[in-house]
Write an enzyme that holds these catalytic residues in place. Structure first.
Site, mmCIF file in Angstrom:
data_model
loop_
_atom_site.group_PDB
_atom_site.id
_atom_site.type_symbol
_atom_site.label_atom_id
_atom_site.label_comp_id
_atom_site.label_asym_id
_atom_site.label_seq_id
_atom_site.Cartn_x
_atom_site.Cartn_y
_atom_site.Cartn_z
ATOM 1 N N THR A 123 2.856 -11.597 -5.253
ATOM 2 C CA THR A 123 4.429 -11.074 -5.694
ATOM 3 C C THR A 123 5.176 -12.223 -5.695
ATOM 4 O O THR A 123 5.605 -12.411 -4.558
ATOM 5 C CB THR A 123 4.598 -9.801 -5.088
ATOM 6 O OG1 THR A 123 3.614 -8.804 -5.309
ATOM 7 C CG2 THR A 123 5.928 -9.251 -5.512
ATOM 8 N N GLU A 150 -0.007 -7.048 -8.885
ATOM 9 C CA GLU A 150 -0.907 -6.307 -8.015
ATOM 10 C C GLU A 150 -0.123 -4.762 -7.882
ATOM 11 O O GLU A 150 1.069 -4.906 -7.396
ATOM 12 C CB GLU A 150 -1.521 -6.980 -6.822
ATOM 13 C CG GLU A 150 -2.277 -6.095 -6.083
ATOM 14 C CD GLU A 150 -3.518 -5.469 -6.890
ATOM 15 O OE1 GLU A 150 -4.295 -6.602 -7.234
ATOM 16 O OE2 GLU A 150 -3.542 -4.381 -6.936
ATOM 17 N N LEU A 152 -1.956 -2.176 -6.148
ATOM 18 C CA LEU A 152 -2.570 -1.469 -5.180
ATOM 19 C C LEU A 152 -1.747 -1.163 -3.911
ATOM 20 O O LEU A 152 -0.967 -1.651 -3.462
ATOM 21 C CB LEU A 152 -4.016 -2.160 -4.696
ATOM 22 C CG LEU A 152 -3.871 -3.240 -3.873
ATOM 23 C CD1 LEU A 152 -3.840 -3.075 -2.313
ATOM 24 C CD2 LEU A 152 -5.313 -3.952 -4.064
ATOM 25 N N LYS A 221 6.283 -6.100 -11.923
ATOM 26 C CA LYS A 221 5.816 -5.674 -10.418
ATOM 27 C C LYS A 221 7.105 -5.381 -9.521
ATOM 28 O O LYS A 221 7.219 -4.238 -8.768
ATOM 29 C CB LYS A 221 5.310 -6.877 -9.931
ATOM 30 C CG LYS A 221 4.942 -7.095 -8.260
ATOM 31 C CD LYS A 221 3.849 -5.876 -7.668
ATOM 32 C CE LYS A 221 4.160 -5.712 -6.447
ATOM 33 N NZ LYS A 221 3.042 -5.648 -5.828
ATOM 34 N N ASN A 225 8.147 -1.317 -7.741
ATOM 35 C CA ASN A 225 8.356 -1.275 -6.642
ATOM 36 C C ASN A 225 9.607 -0.727 -6.297
ATOM 37 O O ASN A 225 9.885 0.140 -5.452
ATOM 38 C CB ASN A 225 7.650 -2.414 -5.651
ATOM 39 C CG ASN A 225 6.249 -2.266 -5.169
ATOM 40 O OD1 ASN A 225 5.828 -1.203 -5.727
ATOM 41 N ND2 ASN A 225 5.778 -3.503 -4.574
ATOM 42 N N CYS A 277 5.794 -4.595 1.215
ATOM 43 C CA CYS A 277 5.898 -4.686 0.010
ATOM 44 C C CYS A 277 7.408 -4.230 -0.423
ATOM 45 O O CYS A 277 7.993 -5.005 -0.798
ATOM 46 C CB CYS A 277 4.943 -4.115 -1.059
ATOM 47 S SG CYS A 277 3.365 -4.822 -0.937
ATOM 48 N N LYS A 337 2.646 3.449 7.134
ATOM 49 C CA LYS A 337 2.335 4.701 6.704
ATOM 50 C C LYS A 337 0.759 5.128 7.113
ATOM 51 O O LYS A 337 0.258 4.238 7.957
ATOM 52 C CB LYS A 337 2.190 4.597 5.298
ATOM 53 C CG LYS A 337 1.213 3.615 4.438
ATOM 54 C CD LYS A 337 1.248 3.769 3.083
ATOM 55 C CE LYS A 337 -0.006 2.887 2.511
ATOM 56 N NZ LYS A 337 -0.083 3.011 0.979
HETATM 57 C C1 UDX Z 1 3.543 -0.287 -2.265
HETATM 58 C C2 UDX Z 1 3.327 0.369 -3.741
HETATM 59 O O1 UDX Z 1 2.953 1.652 -3.900
HETATM 60 C C3 UDX Z 1 2.076 -0.327 -4.314
HETATM 61 O O2 UDX Z 1 1.970 -0.058 -5.809
HETATM 62 C C4 UDX Z 1 2.236 -1.805 -4.360
HETATM 63 O O3 UDX Z 1 1.067 -2.621 -5.003
HETATM 64 C C5 UDX Z 1 2.508 -2.326 -2.922
HETATM 65 O O4 UDX Z 1 3.721 -1.879 -2.334
HETATM 66 P P1 UDX Z 1 2.210 0.157 -0.061
HETATM 67 O O5 UDX Z 1 3.536 -0.409 0.576
HETATM 68 O O6 UDX Z 1 0.810 0.069 0.538
HETATM 69 O O7 UDX Z 1 2.461 0.207 -1.615
HETATM 70 O O8 UDX Z 1 2.766 1.732 0.337
HETATM 71 P P2 UDX Z 1 3.246 3.043 -0.127
HETATM 72 O O9 UDX Z 1 2.030 4.165 -0.206
HETATM 73 O O10 UDX Z 1 3.728 2.776 -1.459
HETATM 74 O O11 UDX Z 1 4.405 3.385 0.880
HETATM 75 C C6 UDX Z 1 5.540 2.594 0.934
HETATM 76 C C7 UDX Z 1 6.328 3.186 2.083
HETATM 77 O O12 UDX Z 1 7.009 4.253 1.536
HETATM 78 C C8 UDX Z 1 5.810 3.582 3.327
HETATM 79 O O13 UDX Z 1 6.265 3.379 4.133
HETATM 80 C C9 UDX Z 1 5.666 5.253 2.929
HETATM 81 O O14 UDX Z 1 5.594 5.872 4.353
HETATM 82 C C10 UDX Z 1 6.909 5.461 2.570
HETATM 83 N N1 UDX Z 1 7.228 6.505 1.346
HETATM 84 C C11 UDX Z 1 6.566 6.726 0.322
HETATM 85 C C12 UDX Z 1 8.284 7.658 1.783
HETATM 86 O O15 UDX Z 1 8.669 7.357 2.783
HETATM 87 N N2 UDX Z 1 8.349 8.593 1.045
HETATM 88 C C13 UDX Z 1 7.390 8.797 -0.140
HETATM 89 O O16 UDX Z 1 7.694 9.869 -0.775
HETATM 90 C C14 UDX Z 1 6.553 7.798 -0.153
#
Ligand code: UDX
Length: 447
Positions: A123, A150, A152, A221, A225, A277, A337
């Site tokens: 990114t 990306e 994911l 991207k 996010n 991210c 998470k």
């Molecule tokens: C994220 C994007 O979803 C993904 O598409 C990108 O490629 C990378 O960044 P990721 O960081 O792995 O993925 O986790 P994600 O499941 O998106 O959660 C990010 C954060 O938001 C976590 O700390 C999670 O606990 C928090 N979150 C998520 C919330 O606080 N509330 C929600 O409703 C959803």
């Protein structure tokens, strides 16, 4: 065009991409400069926790279709496609450090065969691709360059990559864009077999293949996010109001999210977002805006709100148990998470540190992330190997990660171990009634 690929960088994105393409008819070299990590990959495993990935790596290594190496010379000259998945650590000002992005590009370019395609998966801020194309030119190279962002998520990396919503490839060389989109068509053709091997649920989902300009792909991207981060911060700002007016943010967001135009996803209020991210992409987008004279105030507000959440959680606790100097508190959840051992910018770690800074005796536990969290925690935070041990003699428990282990905690047993009665659910996963029937005083965020 030969079907050999080099993936530069075998982190979350690189190793997942490399292992999956090795099952889609490609011979893939995964370059990992870190010797310790490389040795782990060579044995057919990942060096981080990601559901389903190990069997996919193992079979690819055993078949010889995935080769882990630290050598650009061994891999790049034979490859028709080079994916850059190197890390972009944070600069102290929150912007992305692109040193690895540029050094990987320069090193690879000196070895790439004529016509090979350079694919950026790391990114990067919008317009970075233009700078890399200039770098290639200044070295007398003219490789097709595309951006392939990306999407994911950690914890569901295989599912997300196999059953994608969309694949985006942006660049000015249309032939190169088509070639990279076709790589994902090959992956799609193999996805059910791979899903079975990884024990990942298959779905008949048809993802979109989207070709764009280079700068659009880069902007897609970070915008995706940033929008998800915005949704979370929106939910958290409503949660703060719900706390004041005695409403339940979960009920509110269930109904708000039932509007198809809005959608329920990423409206879970709690201790805020973390990870490798969202925090970085939000500050990256703000910086890109400022560099171009655009003030993305809405993202600044989302960022400030998110930064306030760990402190807000601890304040809520103080409202119930008073000053923290003589209190003992357990923080359950250190990963940013569930489903990952990653603690980058983790709200659970931040909460533990705020508690400890305020003088509370702080015990923390995470089912996967204890080791990784150690370095980021204040020295006087004590790590515990299991949840029930962590809650012994505490005045309060704060749940900071939505692990299933915590959803199914034996609350009666917890209550017996504790000296106090407060359960602060900072991820809103526990039913208030079940906490109360165990004799605990339930506090959520916005409920
Ligand atoms: C994220 C994007 O979803 C993904 O598409 C990108 O490629 C990378 O960044 P990721 O960081 O792995 O993925 O986790 P994600 O499941 O998106 O959660 C990010 C954060 O938001 C976590 O700390 C999670 O606990 C928090 N979150 C998520 C919330 O606080 N509330 C929600 O409703 C959803």
């Amino acid at each position: 065009m030969n079907k050999t690929i080099t993936v530069l960088g075998a982190g979350y994105v690189g190793l997942t991409t490399a292992a999956l393409l090795a099952h889609a008819g490609y011979k893939v070299y995964a370059i990992e400069p870190n010797k310790k990590r490389l040795d782990v990959i060579k044995t057919g495993k990942s060096f981080f926790f990601e559901e389903g990935l190990d069997p996919v790596i193992k079979q690819a290594i055993d078949s010889g279709n995935l080769i882990a190496t630290d050598s650009y010379e061994e891999s790049v000259p034979h490859s028709s496609i080079v994916f850059s998945c190197v890390g972009t650590p944070d600069n102290p000002d929150g912007s992305s450090n692109l040193t690895y992005v540029f050094s990987a590009a320069e090193q690879a370019a000196s070895l790439m065969q004529e016509g090979a395609i350079y694919v950026q998966k790391s990114t990067v801020p919008v317009r970075t691709g233009e700078r890399i194309i200039e770098l290639f030119k200044s070295n007398g190279k003219n490789f097709p360059y595309v951006s392939n962002p990306e999407f994911l998520r950690e914890g569901t990396a295989l599912y997300d990559t196999l059953f994608f919503d969309r694949v985006v490839v942006g660049g000015s060389d249309k032939k190169a864009v088509t070639t990279i989109l076709d790589t994902y068509r090959d992956l799609e053709a193999a996805r059910d077999t791979i899903a079975a091997l990884a024990n990942v649920q298959s779905t008949p989902r048809k993802g979109k293949y989207i070709a764009t300009s280079l700068n659009s792909a880069e902007l897609i991207k970070v915008s995706a996010n940033a929008f998800l981060a915005l949704k979370i911060s929106f939910a958290n700002s409503i949660a703060k109001l719900a706390d004041k007016v005695d409403a339940d943010v979960v009920e509110v967001m269930d109904a708000v999210g039932a509007d198809e135009r809005i959608g329920r996803a990423f409206l879970n209020a709690g201790r805020g977002y973390g990870g490798g991210c969202f925090p970085k992409d939000v500050s990256g987008l703000i910086s890109s805006g400022l560099e171009n004279g655009i003030d993305l105030e809405v993202m600044q507000a989302a960022q400030a709100l998110n930064r306030s959440m760990p402190g807000y959680v601890v304040e809520k606790l103080k409202n119930h148990i008073g000053e923290l100097g003589d209190k003992k508190v357990a923080v359950l959840g250190l990963a940013f998470k569930s489903g990952t051992s990653d603690v980058r910018k983790s709200p659970g770690v931040a909460i533990a540190n705020v508690l400890s800074h305020a003088g509370a005796q702080t015990v923390a536990h995470d089912p996967q992330a204890n080791d990784e969290a150690k370095e980021d925690l204040r020295r006087d935070v004590v790590l515990s190997d299991n949840a029930l041990q962590a809650v012994q003699d505490v005045d309060a428990i704060i749940i900071a990660t939505e692990w299933p282990e915590f959803t199914s905690l034996d609350l009666v047993e917890c209550k017996e171990q504790m000296r106090g009665t407060v359960l602060l659910d900072a991820v809103n996963i526990i039913e208030k009634a079940s906490a109360e029937s165990a004799g605990l005083q339930y506090i959520g965020v916005g409920r």
